[in-house]
Design a protein around this motif. Structure first.
Motif, PDB file in Angstrom:
ATOM      1  N   SER A 171       0.910  -1.301  -0.279  1.00 54.64           N
ATOM      2  CA  SER A 171       0.016  -0.070   0.062  1.00 54.64           C
ATOM      3  C   SER A 171       0.773   1.237   0.145  1.00 54.64           C
ATOM      4  O   SER A 171       1.957   1.482   0.754  1.00 54.64           O
ATOM      5  N   PRO A 172       0.530   2.393  -0.903  1.00 48.58           N
ATOM      6  CA  PRO A 172       1.298   3.478  -0.937  1.00 48.58           C
ATOM      7  C   PRO A 172       0.907   4.364   0.211  1.00 48.58           C
ATOM      8  O   PRO A 172       1.229   5.669   0.375  1.00 48.58           O
ATOM      9  N   ILE A 173      -0.448   4.261   0.937  1.00 43.07           N
ATOM     10  CA  ILE A 173      -0.999   5.083   1.866  1.00 43.07           C
ATOM     11  C   ILE A 173      -0.018   5.017   3.303  1.00 43.07           C
ATOM     12  O   ILE A 173       0.189   3.832   3.834  1.00 43.07           O
ATOM     13  N   ILE A 182      -1.291   9.870   4.028  1.00 39.21           N
ATOM     14  CA  ILE A 182      -0.762  10.642   2.966  1.00 39.21           C
ATOM     15  C   ILE A 182      -0.583   9.283   1.893  1.00 39.21           C
ATOM     16  O   ILE A 182      -0.279   8.345   2.099  1.00 39.21           O
ATOM     17  N   ILE A 183      -0.554   9.918   0.515  1.00 39.29           N
ATOM     18  CA  ILE A 183      -0.469   9.072  -0.528  1.00 39.29           C
ATOM     19  C   ILE A 183       0.694  10.030  -1.494  1.00 39.29           C
ATOM     20  O   ILE A 183       0.203  10.887  -2.160  1.00 39.29           O
ATOM     21  N   GLY A 184       1.961   9.434  -1.214  1.00 42.12           N
ATOM     22  CA  GLY A 184       2.977  10.447  -1.929  1.00 42.12           C
ATOM     23  C   GLY A 184       3.191  11.790  -1.303  1.00 42.12           C
ATOM     24  O   GLY A 184       3.184  12.051  -0.387  1.00 42.12           O
ATOM     25  N   PHE A 185       2.443  12.797  -2.082  1.00 48.68           N
ATOM     26  CA  PHE A 185       2.474  14.276  -1.601  1.00 48.68           C
ATOM     27  C   PHE A 185       1.192  14.761  -1.367  1.00 48.68           C
ATOM     28  O   PHE A 185       0.945  15.653  -1.072  1.00 48.68           O
ATOM     29  N   ILE A 186       0.181  13.826  -1.422  1.00 51.19           N
ATOM     30  CA  ILE A 186      -1.244  14.113  -1.163  1.00 51.19           C
ATOM     31  C   ILE A 186      -1.617  13.623   0.225  1.00 51.19           C
ATOM     32  O   ILE A 186      -1.527  12.655   0.492  1.00 51.19           O
ATOM     33  N   ILE A 187      -1.805  14.778   0.937  1.00 49.81           N
ATOM     34  CA  ILE A 187      -2.634  14.737   2.234  1.00 49.81           C
ATOM     35  C   ILE A 187      -4.051  14.361   2.293  1.00 49.81           C
ATOM     36  O   ILE A 187      -4.610  15.071   1.534  1.00 49.81           O
TER      37      ILE A 187
END
Length: 202
Positions: A171-173, A182-187
């Motif tokens: 999971s990238p979460i 956070i997913i990458g730079f997305i909060i």
């Protein structure tokens, strides 16, 4: 000891029923989740499951509805989700709210504009959603996640065909120090903070 034909047939039917029930149970796994988060732009919806995480691209009418002035009245439900592969998943959702005797014209106009169907006693909006399934990475979670006020139990089908998780990516979460997902730079913000706790009531 003689066994009557009726008893033999009944025994056979019971055996077949038992096998069918075992097969039916194998065709599903139950996913339990109580944490949902969404990106500020509304283009990413994350669902934290028991063994897997799911990332969906929510349809525009779903986001528009939960960000509208109807949000405090809405309740949500999910139907059985299906796996198209080991990673790709799709399902159906429903938003609804009751019609009140003295409901304002603004509420009715908003519901119609958003595509809610008037069923007589309530307004209902349904649709589909697609996304990706990931293997949960427990090492990226540092504490308790913001939970909805209801734990959802959703059936996922079929588990026999795509029961292996060897092709699933981790999971990238992840979870920041402040507890935000956070997913990458997305909060991601907890869905409960964006709409209203009532979204998680049936």
């Amino acid at each position: 000891m003689k066994i009557s034909r009726r008893a033999l047939i009944a025994s056979g039917a019971f055996t077949l029923t038992g096998c069918a029930n075992r097969i039916d149970r194998q065709l599903y796994y139950k996913e339990i989740f109580k944490s949902l988060a969404i990106s500020p732009k509304g283009d990413t919806l994350a669902i934290i499951g028991r063994e897997f995480d799911y990332i969906f691209k929510p349809p525009e009418n779903l986001i528009a509805a939960i960000k509208s002035n109807l949000h405090s009245q809405l309740s949500a439900s999910f139907n059985t989700f299906e796996l198209d592969s080991e990673t790709e998943i799709k399902g159906e959702w429903t938003l609804q709210f009751n019609k009140e005797k003295n409901q304002s014209k603004e509420i009715a106009d908003t519901a119609r504009a958003l595509g809610f169907a008037d069923t007589g006693n309530r307004y209902v909006l349904s649709g589909s959603i697609k996304g990706t399934r990931f293997l949960k990475n427990h090492g990226t979670r540092t504490g308790e996640l913001q939970a909805t006020n209801q734990t959802y139990v959703v059936q996922v089908s079929p588990s026999t065909k795509f029961q292996s998780s060897r092709n699933l990516t981790s999971s990238p979460i992840s979870q920041g120090g402040d507890g935000a997902l956070i997913i990458g730079f997305i909060i991601l913000l907890p869905l409960i903070l964006i709409i209203n706790p009532c979204i998680t009531c049936r």
